[in-house]
Structure formats: structure tokens, C-alpha cells
Motif scaffolding. Structure first.
Motif: not given
Length: 182
Positions: A116-117, A146, A148, A179
């Protein structure tokens, strides 16, 4: 042959660690993840991610997950916290701390790629803000960063070194399960 055996042991350990797990869904914090069922989850959110959410862990929104170490002393816990931010200021001063302890930044980082990352991981220590009292002085801290889209995440995982080793597979599985959520 040894690699296959090691892989099977890691797979079984990871499966065992998550045999009784729970899914944590926090749409107000734009995140979902899984943790072992016995972990305590405390999210803190008011109006937005920058407003103190009613918890003294951070003067922002986030979530604290903790586990009292079975058969451990009074202060033997495992901690896993995540702070979201909708701007690059995710690395703002208020997100450099857990309670009254600030993260001691280090040079260099490892990269962890999940489904997911992609996370940037540093390992360091916590130091108290202006006090000699440091109940976390012997703890190891992982800080993971992270992004997104327009959402930035700052994650901290901390415990005594022996517990970090003993629960490393569990921590890795928690990171893998994390996520972004809409």
C-alpha cells in the motif's frame, strides 16, 4: 533449504501473531490497519488533523495503540502511534514527539515497501523535553514516514530493545497491513 525453513518459520510466526487480530478502521484519520486483538486502540480527533484531539500524546490528531507486555513490569508496554497530516508539515515539531518526549532524528533511513505504501524508516531514541526524567531512555524507537496523495503519515513504534526484537514480526505485520482510507 535453510532459506525455505526460515521463510516457513517467519510465515508461521507472522500468522500466529495475527491469528486473533482486529481490523482498525479510522476514516476520520484516513487509515486502516490490523493489530493483534489484545492491543488497546485510542484515537484522538476533533475538527481536523492539526487541532489537538484531546490526547496529550500529540497536539494533533492521531491514534495510539498499546499492549501491556504479558508478565512484564508496571511500565512494560509496546506502543504504536500514527499521526496523519494533509500537508507536508507532517514533519512539524508537534509530530516529532510522543507525550513529553521528542524523537532524536538520525541521518540515513531504510525503505520499507508494502503493498500500500513506501515508508522511510529511522531507528533512534526518545529524549524528554526539559526534564531529566526519561522513562523511555532504554527504549528503541522506529519512526516511519510515508505519503499517499495529499495525506502524510508519521508512525512511531517504541518498546524496550528485547521487546522490539521479540515482537518485530508483529510490528512488521502491522506496518504491512496499514493502508490509506478515504
Amino acid at each position: 533449504m535453510h532459506k525455505i525453513t526460515l521463510y516457513i518459520v517467519l510465515l508461521l510466526t507472522s500468522s500466529f501473531a495475527f491469528a486473533q487480530n482486529k481490523k482498525v478502521s479510522l476514516p476520520e484519520l484516513a487509515m486502516e490497519y490490523e493489530i493483534p486483538a489484545k492491543w488497546e486502540v485510542k484515537s484522538f480527533f476533533k475538527d481536523n488533523w492539526e487541532t489537538p484531539g484531546g490526547n496529550n500524546l500529540c497536539q494533533c490528531a492521531g491514534v495510539l495503540n498499546s499492549l501491556k507486555v504479558p508478565s512484564g513490569g508496571d511500565f512494560e508496554y509496546l506502543y504504536f502511534s500514527i499521526y496523519p497530516s494533509d500537508r507536508k508539515g507532517a514533519n512539524a515539531e508537534k509530530r516529532q514527539s510522543v507525550w513529553q518526549y521528542f524523537y532524536v532524528a538520525k541521518e540515513g533511513a531504510d525503505t520499507i515497501k508494502t503493498n500500500h505504501l513506501v515508508w522511510e524508516k529511522q531507528v533512534s531514541k526518545l529524549k524528554p523535553h526539559g526534564s531529566n526524567d526519561n522513562r523511555f531512555k532504554d527504549y528503541v524507537v522506529w519512526r516511519l514516514l510515508s505519503k499517499f496523495g495529499n495525506t502524510y503519515y508519521t508512525m512511531y513504534i517504541w518498546a524496550k530493545p528485547m521487546m522490539m526484537q521479540q515482537y518485530s514480526t508483529t510490528f512488521q505485520a502491522m506496518i504491512e497491513s496499514f493502508k490509506p482510507a478515504k
